[in-house]
Motif scaffolding. Structure first.
Motif, PDB file in Angstrom:
ATOM      1  N   ASN A  13     128.465  68.235  38.252  1.00  0.00           N
ATOM      2  CA  ASN A  13     129.109  69.193  37.359  1.00  0.00           C
ATOM      3  C   ASN A  13     130.286  69.830  38.102  1.00  0.00           C
ATOM      4  N   PRO A  14     131.455  69.860  37.474  1.00  0.00           N
ATOM      5  CA  PRO A  14     132.621  70.441  38.155  1.00  0.00           C
ATOM      6  C   PRO A  14     132.467  71.951  38.328  1.00  0.00           C
ATOM      7  N   LEU A  15     132.611  72.410  39.566  1.00  0.00           N
ATOM      8  CA  LEU A  15     132.508  73.834  39.857  1.00  0.00           C
ATOM      9  C   LEU A  15     133.882  74.462  40.069  1.00  0.00           C
ATOM     10  N   TYR A  16     134.820  73.642  40.509  1.00  0.00           N
ATOM     11  CA  TYR A  16     136.166  74.158  40.783  1.00  0.00           C
ATOM     12  C   TYR A  16     137.116  72.972  40.850  1.00  0.00           C
ATOM     13  N   LEU A  17     138.260  73.102  40.216  1.00  0.00           N
ATOM     14  CA  LEU A  17     139.295  72.074  40.281  1.00  0.00           C
ATOM     15  C   LEU A  17     140.636  72.775  40.237  1.00  0.00           C
ATOM     16  N   GLN A  18     141.425  72.543  41.271  1.00  0.00           N
ATOM     17  CA  GLN A  18     142.749  73.160  41.316  1.00  0.00           C
ATOM     18  C   GLN A  18     143.769  72.079  41.635  1.00  0.00           C
TER      19      GLN A  18
END
Length: 143
Positions: A13-18
């Motif tokens: 599950n994506p928790l952070y994407l920058q």
């Protein structure tokens, strides 16, 4: 140059994407990060075929494309860190150093008593710190 960084939970599950590029590339970078997760799962689930050892967190180069390279890092809690770079001649030592700083920033962010484990990281402090780490990343310095 680092194009994107991501933190993915142990259940993918994506928790952070920058993203650190133009808005047009954000979707493409998200797709590249998602494709890299399959490589991580393959390496973790097939240790005989992989050079991954039990105490090694750095996964190395995961997914090279024509214009990007994706590097991975796996924590003890199975949280995955991914870095997408446009620099095709980056050294592993530089990437390891980057992931050490990335991991320290992550630990500080999830140690916040208001952070709910397993939920997306919405901390502006974490985003600023990651931007600083990315801007400070210069291959060849090994800092």
């Amino acid at each position: 140059m680092i194009a994107s960084v991501a933190v993915v939970g142990h259940q993918n599950n994506p928790l952070y994407l920058q993203s650190f590029t133009e808005a047009d590339d954000a979707l493409k970078l998200h797709h590249i990060v998602h494709c890299s997760l399959d490589v991580i799962d393959e390496r973790v689930n097939n240790p005989k075929k992989s050079v991954l050892t039990l105490n090694e967190s750095f996964l190395g180069l995961l997914y090279p494309t024509e214009s990007y390279k994706v590097y991975g890092y796996l924590t003890n809690t199975k949280v995955k860190f991914l870095m997408v770079t446009t620099d095709l001649n980056v050294k592993d030592a530089d990437v390891r150093s980057f992931f050490r700083r990335f991991h320290a920033a992550y630990v500080d962010a999830v140690s916040n008593p208001f952070h709910v484990p397993g939920k997306k990281i919405a901390s502006r402090t974490f985003a600023k710190r990651m931007s600083g780490i990315v801007k400070g990343f210069s291959p060849g310095t090994n800092g």
